[in-house]
Write a protein that holds these residues in place. Sequence first.
Motif, PDB file in Angstrom:
ATOM      1  N   TYR A 125       0.842  -1.210   0.000  1.00 23.72           N
ATOM      2  CA  TYR A 125       0.000   0.000   0.000  1.00 23.72           C
ATOM      3  C   TYR A 125       0.872   1.253   0.000  1.00 23.72           C
ATOM      4  O   TYR A 125       0.576   2.233  -0.695  1.00 23.72           O
ATOM      5  CB  TYR A 125      -0.916  -0.017   1.218  1.00 23.72           C
ATOM      6  CG  TYR A 125      -1.728   1.245   1.400  1.00 23.72           C
ATOM      7  CD1 TYR A 125      -2.889   1.458   0.658  1.00 23.72           C
ATOM      8  CD2 TYR A 125      -1.332   2.226   2.304  1.00 23.72           C
ATOM      9  CE1 TYR A 125      -3.635   2.614   0.817  1.00 23.72           C
ATOM     10  CE2 TYR A 125      -2.077   3.383   2.467  1.00 23.72           C
ATOM     11  CZ  TYR A 125      -3.219   3.575   1.724  1.00 23.72           C
ATOM     12  OH  TYR A 125      -3.949   4.733   1.877  1.00 23.72           O
ATOM     13  N   VAL A 129       0.319   1.581  -3.951  1.00 26.91           N
ATOM     14  CA  VAL A 129      -1.001   2.210  -4.026  1.00 26.91           C
ATOM     15  C   VAL A 129      -0.900   3.728  -3.902  1.00 26.91           C
ATOM     16  O   VAL A 129      -1.441   4.474  -4.740  1.00 26.91           O
ATOM     17  CB  VAL A 129      -1.935   1.640  -2.941  1.00 26.91           C
ATOM     18  CG1 VAL A 129      -3.279   2.373  -2.967  1.00 26.91           C
ATOM     19  CG2 VAL A 129      -2.145   0.147  -3.156  1.00 26.91           C
ATOM     20  N   SER A 132       0.956   5.404  -6.937  1.00 28.79           N
ATOM     21  CA  SER A 132       0.132   5.362  -8.156  1.00 28.79           C
ATOM     22  C   SER A 132      -1.009   6.365  -8.076  1.00 28.79           C
ATOM     23  O   SER A 132      -1.413   6.939  -9.096  1.00 28.79           O
ATOM     24  CB  SER A 132      -0.409   3.951  -8.374  1.00 28.79           C
ATOM     25  OG  SER A 132      -1.266   3.566  -7.305  1.00 28.79           O
ATOM     26  N   LYS A 133      -1.515   6.619  -6.892  1.00 32.47           N
ATOM     27  CA  LYS A 133      -2.575   7.617  -6.717  1.00 32.47           C
ATOM     28  C   LYS A 133      -2.072   9.010  -7.062  1.00 32.47           C
ATOM     29  O   LYS A 133      -2.731   9.778  -7.774  1.00 32.47           O
ATOM     30  CB  LYS A 133      -3.086   7.574  -5.281  1.00 32.47           C
ATOM     31  CG  LYS A 133      -4.130   8.643  -4.966  1.00 32.47           C
ATOM     32  CD  LYS A 133      -4.550   8.570  -3.507  1.00 32.47           C
ATOM     33  CE  LYS A 133      -5.561   9.668  -3.176  1.00 32.47           C
ATOM     34  NZ  LYS A 133      -5.979   9.621  -1.751  1.00 32.47           N
ATOM     35  N   THR A 141      -5.704   3.860  -8.000  1.00 30.64           N
ATOM     36  CA  THR A 141      -5.367   3.786  -6.580  1.00 30.64           C
ATOM     37  C   THR A 141      -5.209   2.312  -6.191  1.00 30.64           C
ATOM     38  O   THR A 141      -4.179   1.717  -6.430  1.00 30.64           O
ATOM     39  CB  THR A 141      -6.458   4.466  -5.734  1.00 30.64           C
ATOM     40  OG1 THR A 141      -7.744   3.907  -6.073  1.00 30.64           O
ATOM     41  CG2 THR A 141      -6.500   5.968  -6.001  1.00 30.64           C
ATOM     42  N   PHE A 142      -6.264   1.771  -5.583  1.00 30.54           N
ATOM     43  CA  PHE A 142      -6.262   0.326  -5.334  1.00 30.54           C
ATOM     44  C   PHE A 142      -6.406  -0.403  -6.674  1.00 30.54           C
ATOM     45  O   PHE A 142      -7.146   0.039  -7.549  1.00 30.54           O
ATOM     46  CB  PHE A 142      -7.426  -0.047  -4.419  1.00 30.54           C
ATOM     47  CG  PHE A 142      -7.388   0.642  -3.081  1.00 30.54           C
ATOM     48  CD1 PHE A 142      -6.577   0.166  -2.072  1.00 30.54           C
ATOM     49  CD2 PHE A 142      -8.165   1.765  -2.839  1.00 30.54           C
ATOM     50  CE1 PHE A 142      -6.544   0.787  -0.834  1.00 30.54           C
ATOM     51  CE2 PHE A 142      -8.143   2.391  -1.609  1.00 30.54           C
ATOM     52  CZ  PHE A 142      -7.324   1.908  -0.599  1.00 30.54           C
ATOM     53  N   SER A 143      -5.718  -1.519  -6.811  1.00 30.01           N
ATOM     54  CA  SER A 143      -5.743  -2.201  -8.106  1.00 30.01           C
ATOM     55  C   SER A 143      -5.408  -3.675  -7.933  1.00 30.01           C
ATOM     56  O   SER A 143      -4.828  -4.097  -6.922  1.00 30.01           O
ATOM     57  CB  SER A 143      -4.737  -1.555  -9.067  1.00 30.01           C
ATOM     58  OG  SER A 143      -3.407  -1.721  -8.597  1.00 30.01           O
ATOM     59  N   ALA A 146      -1.596  -4.150  -7.633  1.00 28.47           N
ATOM     60  CA  ALA A 146      -1.076  -4.016  -6.270  1.00 28.47           C
ATOM     61  C   ALA A 146      -1.373  -5.275  -5.457  1.00 28.47           C
ATOM     62  O   ALA A 146      -0.528  -5.748  -4.683  1.00 28.47           O
ATOM     63  CB  ALA A 146      -1.683  -2.788  -5.598  1.00 28.47           C
ATOM     64  N   THR A 222      -4.813  -3.371  -0.857  1.00 24.04           N
ATOM     65  CA  THR A 222      -4.230  -3.283  -2.198  1.00 24.04           C
ATOM     66  C   THR A 222      -5.290  -3.391  -3.295  1.00 24.04           C
ATOM     67  O   THR A 222      -5.516  -2.445  -4.037  1.00 24.04           O
ATOM     68  CB  THR A 222      -3.177  -4.391  -2.381  1.00 24.04           C
ATOM     69  OG1 THR A 222      -3.761  -5.658  -2.039  1.00 24.04           O
ATOM     70  CG2 THR A 222      -1.964  -4.142  -1.493  1.00 24.04           C
ATOM     71  N   LYS A 236      -9.937  -1.660  -9.291  1.00 26.22           N
ATOM     72  CA  LYS A 236     -10.164  -2.359  -8.031  1.00 26.22           C
ATOM     73  C   LYS A 236     -10.656  -3.770  -8.339  1.00 26.22           C
ATOM     74  O   LYS A 236     -11.557  -3.952  -9.151  1.00 26.22           O
ATOM     75  CB  LYS A 236     -11.180  -1.607  -7.180  1.00 26.22           C
ATOM     76  CG  LYS A 236     -10.704  -0.227  -6.723  1.00 26.22           C
ATOM     77  CD  LYS A 236     -11.780   0.504  -5.955  1.00 26.22           C
ATOM     78  CE  LYS A 236     -11.310   1.888  -5.527  1.00 26.22           C
ATOM     79  NZ  LYS A 236     -12.360   2.659  -4.825  1.00 26.22           N
TER      80      LYS A 236
END
Length: 288
Positions: A125, A129, A132-133, A141-143, A146, A222, A236
Amino acid sequence: MSTSLYTKRRIKNIIAMTLSMFATAIGLLFLAWILWETLSQGIAGLKPQLFTKISAYREEGGLANAMVGSLILNILGILIATPIGVCAGTWLAEYSLRSKLGPTIRFLNDILLSAPSIVLGLFVYTIVVLPSKYLTDGNVTFSGLAGGIALALIALPVIVRTTDEMLRLVPGTLREAALSLGVPQWKLTMQILVRSARSGIVTGILLALARISGETAPLLFTAFGNNFMTFNPLDKMPSLPQIIYEYTKDPSPDINVLAWAGAFVLTMFVLALSLIARFAFRSKVSHD
Protein backbone atom coordinates in the motif's frame (compact mmCIF):
# COMPACT_ATOMS: atom_id res chain seq x y z
CA MET A 1 20.13 -60.03 26.36
CA SER A 2 19.43 -59.68 22.63
CA THR A 3 15.82 -60.82 23.13
CA SER A 4 15.29 -58.19 25.82
CA LEU A 5 16.77 -55.47 23.59
CA TYR A 6 14.59 -56.58 20.67
CA THR A 7 11.49 -56.50 22.90
CA LYS A 8 12.27 -52.97 24.10
CA ARG A 9 12.77 -51.75 20.53
CA ARG A 10 9.54 -53.41 19.45
CA ILE A 11 7.61 -51.75 22.29
CA LYS A 12 9.12 -48.35 21.43
CA ASN A 13 8.23 -48.87 17.79
CA ILE A 14 4.62 -49.76 18.66
CA ILE A 15 4.32 -46.70 20.90
CA ALA A 16 5.78 -44.41 18.23
CA MET A 17 3.49 -45.84 15.54
CA THR A 18 0.45 -45.50 17.80
CA LEU A 19 1.23 -41.87 18.61
CA SER A 20 1.85 -41.13 14.92
CA MET A 21 -1.44 -42.70 13.87
CA PHE A 22 -3.24 -40.83 16.66
CA ALA A 23 -1.76 -37.51 15.52
CA THR A 24 -2.72 -38.29 11.90
CA ALA A 25 -6.26 -39.17 12.95
CA ILE A 26 -6.59 -35.86 14.81
CA GLY A 27 -5.41 -33.93 11.75
CA LEU A 28 -7.81 -35.79 9.45
CA LEU A 29 -10.61 -35.30 11.97
CA PHE A 30 -10.18 -31.53 11.94
CA LEU A 31 -9.97 -31.50 8.14
CA ALA A 32 -13.20 -33.50 7.86
CA TRP A 33 -14.79 -31.23 10.46
CA ILE A 34 -13.87 -28.10 8.48
CA LEU A 35 -15.16 -29.58 5.23
CA TRP A 36 -18.39 -30.75 6.83
CA GLU A 37 -18.98 -27.42 8.57
CA THR A 38 -18.46 -25.36 5.42
CA LEU A 39 -20.54 -27.76 3.32
CA SER A 40 -23.43 -28.03 5.80
CA GLN A 41 -23.57 -24.27 6.33
CA GLY A 42 -23.15 -23.34 2.67
CA ILE A 43 -24.91 -26.13 0.79
CA ALA A 44 -27.97 -23.92 0.35
CA GLY A 45 -25.81 -21.43 -1.56
CA LEU A 46 -24.16 -24.01 -3.86
CA LYS A 47 -26.35 -23.20 -6.83
CA PRO A 48 -25.50 -22.41 -10.47
CA GLN A 49 -25.99 -18.69 -9.80
CA LEU A 50 -23.08 -18.83 -7.36
CA PHE A 51 -20.77 -19.34 -10.35
CA THR A 52 -22.65 -17.24 -12.91
CA LYS A 53 -23.85 -14.07 -11.15
CA ILE A 54 -21.87 -11.25 -9.56
CA SER A 55 -21.99 -10.04 -5.97
CA ALA A 56 -23.67 -6.75 -6.92
CA TYR A 57 -27.01 -8.58 -6.83
CA ARG A 58 -26.53 -9.36 -3.13
CA GLU A 59 -28.91 -12.18 -2.04
CA GLU A 60 -29.99 -12.86 -5.62
CA GLY A 61 -26.44 -12.85 -6.92
CA GLY A 62 -23.39 -15.04 -6.72
CA LEU A 63 -19.62 -14.90 -6.46
CA ALA A 64 -18.58 -15.11 -10.10
CA ASN A 65 -16.75 -11.79 -10.06
CA ALA A 66 -14.92 -12.73 -6.86
CA MET A 67 -13.81 -16.07 -8.31
CA VAL A 68 -12.54 -14.46 -11.51
CA GLY A 69 -10.83 -11.73 -9.49
CA SER A 70 -9.13 -14.28 -7.23
CA LEU A 71 -7.96 -16.20 -10.30
CA ILE A 72 -6.45 -13.04 -11.82
CA LEU A 73 -4.81 -12.00 -8.53
CA ASN A 74 -3.35 -15.46 -7.92
CA ILE A 75 -2.01 -15.70 -11.47
CA LEU A 76 -0.43 -12.25 -11.16
CA GLY A 77 1.15 -13.18 -7.84
CA ILE A 78 2.56 -16.48 -9.12
CA LEU A 79 3.81 -14.92 -12.38
CA ILE A 80 5.71 -12.30 -10.40
CA ALA A 81 7.02 -14.60 -7.65
CA THR A 82 7.98 -17.68 -9.66
CA PRO A 83 10.87 -16.38 -11.81
CA ILE A 84 12.32 -14.35 -8.93
CA GLY A 85 11.91 -17.19 -6.44
CA VAL A 86 13.36 -19.88 -8.72
CA CYS A 87 16.35 -17.71 -9.66
CA ALA A 88 16.98 -16.75 -6.02
CA GLY A 89 16.69 -20.35 -4.85
CA THR A 90 19.02 -21.52 -7.62
CA TRP A 91 21.61 -18.90 -6.65
CA LEU A 92 21.40 -19.92 -3.00
CA ALA A 93 21.84 -23.61 -3.79
CA GLU A 94 24.53 -23.41 -6.46
CA TYR A 95 26.38 -20.10 -6.30
CA SER A 96 26.36 -18.96 -2.66
CA LEU A 97 28.42 -21.82 -1.24
CA ARG A 98 31.56 -19.69 -0.82
CA SER A 99 29.71 -16.47 -0.04
CA LYS A 100 28.77 -15.09 3.36
CA LEU A 101 25.73 -13.55 1.69
CA GLY A 102 24.02 -16.93 1.32
CA PRO A 103 23.23 -17.57 5.01
CA THR A 104 22.12 -13.96 5.39
CA ILE A 105 19.66 -14.25 2.50
CA ARG A 106 18.33 -17.56 3.86
CA PHE A 107 17.78 -15.90 7.24
CA LEU A 108 15.97 -12.94 5.67
CA ASN A 109 13.90 -15.30 3.55
CA ASP A 110 12.82 -17.17 6.69
CA ILE A 111 11.78 -13.86 8.25
CA LEU A 112 9.75 -12.99 5.16
CA LEU A 113 8.22 -16.48 5.24
CA SER A 114 6.87 -15.87 8.74
CA ALA A 115 5.96 -12.20 8.29
CA PRO A 116 2.27 -11.36 8.89
CA SER A 117 0.47 -10.95 5.58
CA ILE A 118 -1.19 -7.73 6.73
CA VAL A 119 2.26 -6.16 7.16
CA LEU A 120 3.12 -7.07 3.56
CA GLY A 121 -0.19 -5.56 2.47
CA LEU A 122 0.59 -2.30 4.25
CA PHE A 123 4.05 -2.31 2.67
CA VAL A 124 2.61 -2.65 -0.84
CA TYR A 125 0.00 0.00 0.00
CA THR A 126 2.85 2.39 0.84
CA ILE A 127 5.10 1.69 -2.13
CA VAL A 128 2.49 0.96 -4.84
CA VAL A 129 -1.00 2.21 -4.03
CA LEU A 130 -0.12 5.66 -2.67
CA PRO A 131 2.48 6.52 -5.38
CA SER A 132 0.13 5.36 -8.16
CA LYS A 133 -2.57 7.62 -6.72
CA TYR A 134 -0.33 10.68 -6.85
CA LEU A 135 1.24 9.84 -10.22
CA THR A 136 -2.14 9.33 -11.95
CA ASP A 137 -4.04 12.13 -10.18
CA GLY A 138 -6.25 9.59 -8.45
CA ASN A 139 -7.17 7.61 -11.59
CA VAL A 140 -5.36 4.51 -10.30
CA THR A 141 -5.37 3.79 -6.58
CA PHE A 142 -6.26 0.33 -5.33
CA SER A 143 -5.74 -2.20 -8.11
CA GLY A 144 -5.41 -5.84 -8.98
CA LEU A 145 -1.76 -5.21 -9.81
CA ALA A 146 -1.08 -4.02 -6.27
CA GLY A 147 -2.90 -7.07 -4.93
CA GLY A 148 -0.83 -9.34 -7.17
CA ILE A 149 2.39 -7.77 -5.88
CA ALA A 150 1.26 -8.30 -2.29
CA LEU A 151 0.46 -11.95 -2.99
CA ALA A 152 3.80 -12.33 -4.78
CA LEU A 153 5.62 -11.22 -1.62
CA ILE A 154 3.81 -13.96 0.28
CA ALA A 155 4.52 -16.66 -2.31
CA LEU A 156 8.14 -15.61 -2.91
CA PRO A 157 9.79 -17.05 0.23
CA VAL A 158 7.94 -20.35 -0.22
CA ILE A 159 9.29 -20.74 -3.75
CA VAL A 160 12.79 -19.62 -2.74
CA ARG A 161 12.95 -22.13 0.11
CA THR A 162 11.54 -25.00 -1.97
CA THR A 163 13.85 -24.36 -4.93
CA ASP A 164 16.87 -24.10 -2.63
CA GLU A 165 16.05 -27.32 -0.80
CA MET A 166 15.20 -29.31 -3.94
CA LEU A 167 18.43 -28.34 -5.71
CA ARG A 168 20.49 -29.20 -2.65
CA LEU A 169 18.92 -32.67 -2.66
CA VAL A 170 20.28 -33.40 -6.14
CA PRO A 171 23.23 -35.84 -5.75
CA GLY A 172 26.64 -34.19 -5.93
CA THR A 173 27.84 -36.92 -8.29
CA LEU A 174 25.76 -35.32 -11.07
CA ARG A 175 27.62 -32.05 -10.60
CA GLU A 176 31.00 -33.78 -10.49
CA ALA A 177 30.30 -35.86 -13.60
CA ALA A 178 29.11 -32.86 -15.62
CA LEU A 179 31.98 -30.60 -14.54
CA SER A 180 34.54 -33.33 -15.27
CA LEU A 181 33.24 -33.43 -18.85
CA GLY A 182 33.77 -29.69 -19.21
CA VAL A 183 30.13 -28.63 -18.96
CA PRO A 184 29.85 -24.93 -18.00
CA GLN A 185 28.27 -24.13 -14.65
CA TRP A 186 25.27 -22.34 -16.18
CA LYS A 187 24.52 -25.28 -18.49
CA LEU A 188 24.95 -27.72 -15.60
CA THR A 189 22.48 -25.73 -13.54
CA MET A 190 19.85 -25.20 -16.23
CA GLN A 191 19.96 -28.49 -18.14
CA ILE A 192 20.81 -31.00 -15.41
CA LEU A 193 20.15 -29.73 -11.89
CA VAL A 194 16.94 -27.79 -12.54
CA ARG A 195 15.56 -30.67 -14.61
CA SER A 196 16.35 -33.13 -11.85
CA ALA A 197 14.63 -30.95 -9.24
CA ARG A 198 11.80 -29.86 -11.54
CA SER A 199 9.04 -31.83 -9.81
CA GLY A 200 10.00 -30.46 -6.39
CA ILE A 201 10.16 -26.91 -7.69
CA VAL A 202 6.73 -27.24 -9.34
CA THR A 203 5.39 -28.67 -6.08
CA GLY A 204 6.69 -25.60 -4.24
CA ILE A 205 5.00 -23.30 -6.74
CA LEU A 206 1.68 -25.11 -6.33
CA LEU A 207 1.95 -24.97 -2.55
CA ALA A 208 2.74 -21.25 -2.77
CA LEU A 209 -0.39 -20.83 -4.92
CA ALA A 210 -2.42 -22.69 -2.31
CA ARG A 211 -0.93 -20.42 0.37
CA ILE A 212 -1.92 -17.17 -1.32
CA SER A 213 -5.36 -18.36 -2.45
CA GLY A 214 -6.91 -17.76 0.95
CA GLU A 215 -5.21 -14.48 1.84
CA THR A 216 -7.55 -11.66 2.81
CA ALA A 217 -5.66 -9.05 4.86
CA PRO A 218 -3.18 -7.86 2.20
CA LEU A 219 -5.94 -7.52 -0.40
CA LEU A 220 -7.91 -5.15 1.81
CA PHE A 221 -5.07 -2.61 1.45
CA THR A 222 -4.23 -3.28 -2.20
CA ALA A 223 -6.99 -4.73 -4.42
CA PHE A 224 -9.70 -3.36 -2.08
CA GLY A 225 -12.62 -5.19 -3.74
CA ASN A 226 -15.28 -4.64 -6.37
CA ASN A 227 -18.90 -5.79 -6.67
CA PHE A 228 -18.69 -5.95 -10.45
CA MET A 229 -16.82 -8.10 -12.95
CA THR A 230 -13.50 -6.63 -14.04
CA PHE A 231 -10.54 -7.99 -15.96
CA ASN A 232 -8.40 -4.84 -15.84
CA PRO A 233 -5.54 -5.27 -13.33
CA LEU A 234 -5.44 -1.49 -12.86
CA ASP A 235 -9.01 -1.46 -11.51
CA LYS A 236 -10.16 -2.36 -8.03
CA MET A 237 -10.28 -6.13 -8.06
CA PRO A 238 -12.69 -8.41 -6.17
CA SER A 239 -11.46 -11.58 -4.52
CA LEU A 240 -13.16 -14.56 -2.94
CA PRO A 241 -11.51 -14.26 0.51
CA GLN A 242 -12.35 -10.55 0.69
CA ILE A 243 -16.01 -11.15 -0.27
CA ILE A 244 -16.25 -13.95 2.31
CA TYR A 245 -14.85 -11.62 4.96
CA GLU A 246 -17.42 -8.94 4.13
CA TYR A 247 -20.35 -11.35 3.86
CA THR A 248 -19.65 -12.93 7.26
CA LYS A 249 -20.26 -9.53 8.89
CA ASP A 250 -23.58 -9.00 7.10
CA PRO A 251 -26.73 -9.41 9.22
CA SER A 252 -28.62 -11.10 6.38
CA PRO A 253 -28.77 -14.92 6.75
CA ASP A 254 -28.88 -15.33 2.94
CA ILE A 255 -25.62 -13.38 2.61
CA ASN A 256 -24.07 -15.53 5.34
CA VAL A 257 -25.01 -18.65 3.36
CA LEU A 258 -23.19 -17.24 0.33
CA ALA A 259 -20.13 -16.64 2.53
CA TRP A 260 -20.18 -20.28 3.68
CA ALA A 261 -20.60 -21.47 0.08
CA GLY A 262 -17.64 -19.34 -1.00
CA ALA A 263 -15.60 -20.70 1.91
CA PHE A 264 -16.37 -24.26 0.80
CA VAL A 265 -15.35 -23.54 -2.80
CA LEU A 266 -12.13 -21.90 -1.63
CA THR A 267 -11.34 -24.77 0.74
CA MET A 268 -11.85 -27.36 -1.98
CA PHE A 269 -9.63 -25.36 -4.36
CA VAL A 270 -6.79 -25.20 -1.83
CA LEU A 271 -7.24 -28.88 -0.95
CA ALA A 272 -7.15 -29.86 -4.64
CA LEU A 273 -3.95 -27.87 -5.21
CA SER A 274 -2.29 -29.49 -2.22
CA LEU A 275 -3.30 -33.00 -3.33
CA ILE A 276 -2.13 -32.36 -6.90
CA ALA A 277 1.22 -31.12 -5.61
CA ARG A 278 1.66 -34.13 -3.30
CA PHE A 279 0.67 -36.76 -5.84
CA ALA A 280 2.70 -35.16 -8.62
CA PHE A 281 5.80 -35.14 -6.44
CA ARG A 282 5.19 -38.69 -5.21
CA SER A 283 4.69 -40.08 -8.73
CA LYS A 284 7.85 -38.37 -9.93
CA VAL A 285 9.86 -39.80 -7.03
CA SER A 286 8.49 -43.32 -7.65
CA HIS A 287 9.41 -43.13 -11.35
CA ASP A 288 12.90 -41.91 -10.49
